[in-house]
Design a protein around this motif. Structure first.
Motif, PDB file in Angstrom:
ATOM      1  N   SER A  14       3.929 -45.867  28.070  1.00 54.73           N
ATOM      2  CA  SER A  14       3.470 -47.055  27.344  1.00 54.73           C
ATOM      3  C   SER A  14       4.514 -48.162  27.381  1.00 54.73           C
ATOM      4  O   SER A  14       4.195 -49.329  27.603  1.00 54.73           O
ATOM      5  CB  SER A  14       3.152 -46.704  25.890  1.00 54.73           C
ATOM      6  N   LEU A  15       5.789 -47.806  27.176  1.00 55.41           N
ATOM      7  CA  LEU A  15       6.856 -48.802  27.215  1.00 55.41           C
ATOM      8  C   LEU A  15       7.014 -49.384  28.614  1.00 55.41           C
ATOM      9  O   LEU A  15       7.200 -50.596  28.777  1.00 55.41           O
ATOM     10  CB  LEU A  15       8.171 -48.203  26.737  1.00 55.41           C
ATOM     11  N   ASN A  16       6.939 -48.537  29.635  1.00 49.26           N
ATOM     12  CA  ASN A  16       7.035 -49.029  31.007  1.00 49.26           C
ATOM     13  C   ASN A  16       5.892 -49.977  31.336  1.00 49.26           C
ATOM     14  O   ASN A  16       6.086 -50.979  32.014  1.00 49.26           O
ATOM     15  CB  ASN A  16       7.063 -47.867  32.001  1.00 49.26           C
ATOM     16  N   ASP A  17       4.689 -49.667  30.863  1.00 43.85           N
ATOM     17  CA  ASP A  17       3.545 -50.555  31.069  1.00 43.85           C
ATOM     18  C   ASP A  17       3.781 -51.905  30.400  1.00 43.85           C
ATOM     19  O   ASP A  17       3.478 -52.953  30.967  1.00 43.85           O
ATOM     20  CB  ASP A  17       2.257 -49.931  30.527  1.00 43.85           C
ATOM     21  N   TYR A  19       6.760 -53.313  29.676  1.00 45.93           N
ATOM     22  CA  TYR A  19       7.795 -54.023  30.427  1.00 45.93           C
ATOM     23  C   TYR A  19       7.235 -54.600  31.715  1.00 45.93           C
ATOM     24  O   TYR A  19       7.521 -55.728  32.080  1.00 45.93           O
ATOM     25  CB  TYR A  19       8.974 -53.092  30.743  1.00 45.93           C
ATOM     26  N   HIS A  20       6.428 -53.809  32.408  1.00 44.18           N
ATOM     27  CA  HIS A  20       5.831 -54.267  33.659  1.00 44.18           C
ATOM     28  C   HIS A  20       4.976 -55.513  33.410  1.00 44.18           C
ATOM     29  O   HIS A  20       5.057 -56.487  34.150  1.00 44.18           O
ATOM     30  CB  HIS A  20       4.984 -53.153  34.275  1.00 44.18           C
ATOM     31  N   TYR A  21       4.169 -55.485  32.359  1.00 45.28           N
ATOM     32  CA  TYR A  21       3.321 -56.628  32.026  1.00 45.28           C
ATOM     33  C   TYR A  21       4.167 -57.863  31.707  1.00 45.28           C
ATOM     34  O   TYR A  21       3.885 -58.959  32.202  1.00 45.28           O
ATOM     35  CB  TYR A  21       2.425 -56.288  30.831  1.00 45.28           C
ATOM     36  N   LEU A  22       5.206 -57.695  30.899  1.00 50.54           N
ATOM     37  CA  LEU A  22       6.051 -58.833  30.521  1.00 50.54           C
ATOM     38  C   LEU A  22       6.778 -59.428  31.723  1.00 50.54           C
ATOM     39  O   LEU A  22       6.854 -60.650  31.873  1.00 50.54           O
ATOM     40  CB  LEU A  22       7.057 -58.415  29.452  1.00 50.54           C
ATOM     41  N   ILE A  23       7.293 -58.583  32.603  1.00 50.19           N
ATOM     42  CA  ILE A  23       7.993 -59.079  33.788  1.00 50.19           C
ATOM     43  C   ILE A  23       7.018 -59.802  34.709  1.00 50.19           C
ATOM     44  O   ILE A  23       7.329 -60.866  35.245  1.00 50.19           O
ATOM     45  CB  ILE A  23       8.698 -57.916  34.517  1.00 50.19           C
ATOM     46  N   LYS A  24       5.833 -59.233  34.876  1.00 46.36           N
ATOM     47  CA  LYS A  24       4.818 -59.875  35.712  1.00 46.36           C
ATOM     48  C   LYS A  24       4.442 -61.235  35.124  1.00 46.36           C
ATOM     49  O   LYS A  24       4.328 -62.239  35.848  1.00 46.36           O
ATOM     50  CB  LYS A  24       3.577 -58.970  35.799  1.00 46.36           C
ATOM     51  N   TRP A  25       4.247 -61.327  33.824  1.00 45.03           N
ATOM     52  CA  TRP A  25       3.896 -62.595  33.167  1.00 45.03           C
ATOM     53  C   TRP A  25       5.027 -63.606  33.322  1.00 45.03           C
ATOM     54  O   TRP A  25       4.801 -64.773  33.618  1.00 45.03           O
ATOM     55  CB  TRP A  25       3.612 -62.335  31.684  1.00 45.03           C
TER      56      TRP A  25
END
Length: 51
Positions: A14-17, A19-25
């Motif tokens: 869940s945390l990796n998801d 982080y991935h979303y925030l970095i992509k945004w």
């Protein structure tokens, strides 16, 4: 602001998801900002204006 506590065996996923979303945004926003800035710079050059 609501805060949801993540518990259980899937915390890391869940945390990796998140982080991935925030970095992509963030990358998308940087790209958008750069494109806007380049557009303004190109428009000034076309109009004969200089910084």
């Amino acid at each position: 602001m609501k805060v949801k506590i993540i518990e259980g065996p899937h915390v890391d996923k869940s945390l990796n998801d998140c982080y991935h979303y925030l970095i992509k945004w963030w990358r998308k926003e940087l790209k958008r900002d750069n494109n806007l800035h380049e557009g303004v710079t190109n428009k000034r050059a076309e109009d004969g204006q200089h910084d």
